[in-house]
Write a protein that holds these residues in place. Structure first.
Motif, short mmCIF file in Angstrom:
data_model
loop_
_atom_site.label_atom_id
_atom_site.label_comp_id
_atom_site.label_asym_id
_atom_site.label_seq_id
_atom_site.Cartn_x
_atom_site.Cartn_y
_atom_site.Cartn_z
N ARG A 223 -12.00 -3.49 -4.15
CA ARG A 223 -12.55 -2.42 -3.31
C ARG A 223 -13.91 -1.97 -3.84
O ARG A 223 -14.03 -1.45 -4.94
N THR B 191 0.85 -1.18 0.00
CA THR B 191 0.00 0.00 0.00
C THR B 191 0.89 1.23 0.00
O THR B 191 1.91 1.26 0.70
N VAL C 293 -13.75 0.65 6.77
CA VAL C 293 -12.63 0.59 5.83
C VAL C 293 -11.55 1.57 6.29
O VAL C 293 -11.81 2.77 6.42
N TRP D 81 -7.67 -0.99 3.10
CA TRP D 81 -7.60 -0.70 1.67
C TRP D 81 -6.14 -0.85 1.25
O TRP D 81 -5.27 -0.12 1.72
N ASP E 175 -7.81 3.29 5.80
CA ASP E 175 -6.76 3.64 4.84
C ASP E 175 -5.43 3.56 5.58
O ASP E 175 -5.10 4.43 6.38
N THR F 99 -17.22 2.87 -1.07
CA THR F 99 -17.16 3.13 0.37
C THR F 99 -18.01 4.36 0.67
O THR F 99 -17.91 5.37 -0.02
N TYR G 229 -7.84 -3.16 -3.31
CA TYR G 229 -8.57 -4.28 -2.71
C TYR G 229 -8.83 -3.98 -1.24
O TYR G 229 -8.16 -3.15 -0.63
N LEU G 230 -9.78 -4.71 -0.69
CA LEU G 230 -9.98 -4.69 0.75
C LEU G 230 -9.46 -6.02 1.29
O LEU G 230 -9.86 -7.09 0.83
#
Length: 165
Positions: free
Chosen positions: A61, A43, A87, A120, A89, A64, A106-107
């Motif tokens: 993802r 990430t 969710v 995320w 970040d 949201t 993606y989650l």
């Protein structure tokens, strides 16, 4: 609402989790203690690992929904497999430098005890086994890192892989 997901990746994570629990139940006669499986993900240009048994799946993802009054690191909530998940970040939560695509990714669905949510992430790379000897101390590798989030760093990896608690 149906969300797009990668059933192959989810099945793979389920299989890895089952293998992990099977290994924990295995009594090794030579005293060798197996390491713990970790999911590797990226990430904001950084690489991380989290224990695989905490990972309950990966989905593309979905949309949201932002809720008022949330801290900046909470993007909002998303419907995933009939559940509403918070969710997070990780770029904001971990104070990571760098850029990331605005809506892609993606989650990574995580669950620990009664707490369930999603990170995320840009991509999920692999599942590896890490022993305690593989993780070395990583003293605040960047400014703004919250306390008690980082267990350490995977030894001898370039680029670095940070192991999250």
């Amino acid at each position: 609402m149906t969300t797009p997901q990668d059933p192959g990746l989810t099945e793979w994570l389920e299989r890895v989790r089952a293998e992990y629990w099977e290994r924990l139940g295995h009594d090794s006669s030579d005293g060798d203690v197996p390491g713990c499986s970790h999911v590797l993900f990226e990430t904001a240009g950084s690489r991380f690992a989290v224990e695989a048994p905490l990972c309950k799946g990966v989905v593309r993802r979905p949309t949201t929904t932002r809720l008022p009054g949330l801290p900046a690191y909470l993007l909002g909530v998303a419907g995933v497999r009939g559940e509403v998940l918070s969710v997070i970040d990780p770029q904001v939560f971990l104070s990571l430098p760098g850029e990331r695509p605005p809506r892609e990714g993606y989650l990574l669905i995580l669950s620990a005890g009664d707490v369930k949510g999603a990170l995320w992430v840009d991509r999920v790379n692999d599942v590896v086994t890490l022993g305690q000897e593989d993780v070395i101390s990583a003293e605040a590798p960047w400014a703004g890192l919250p306390d008690e989030v980082l267990l350490g760093q995977w030894a001898d990896r370039d680029p670095a892989v940070f192991v999250l608690d």
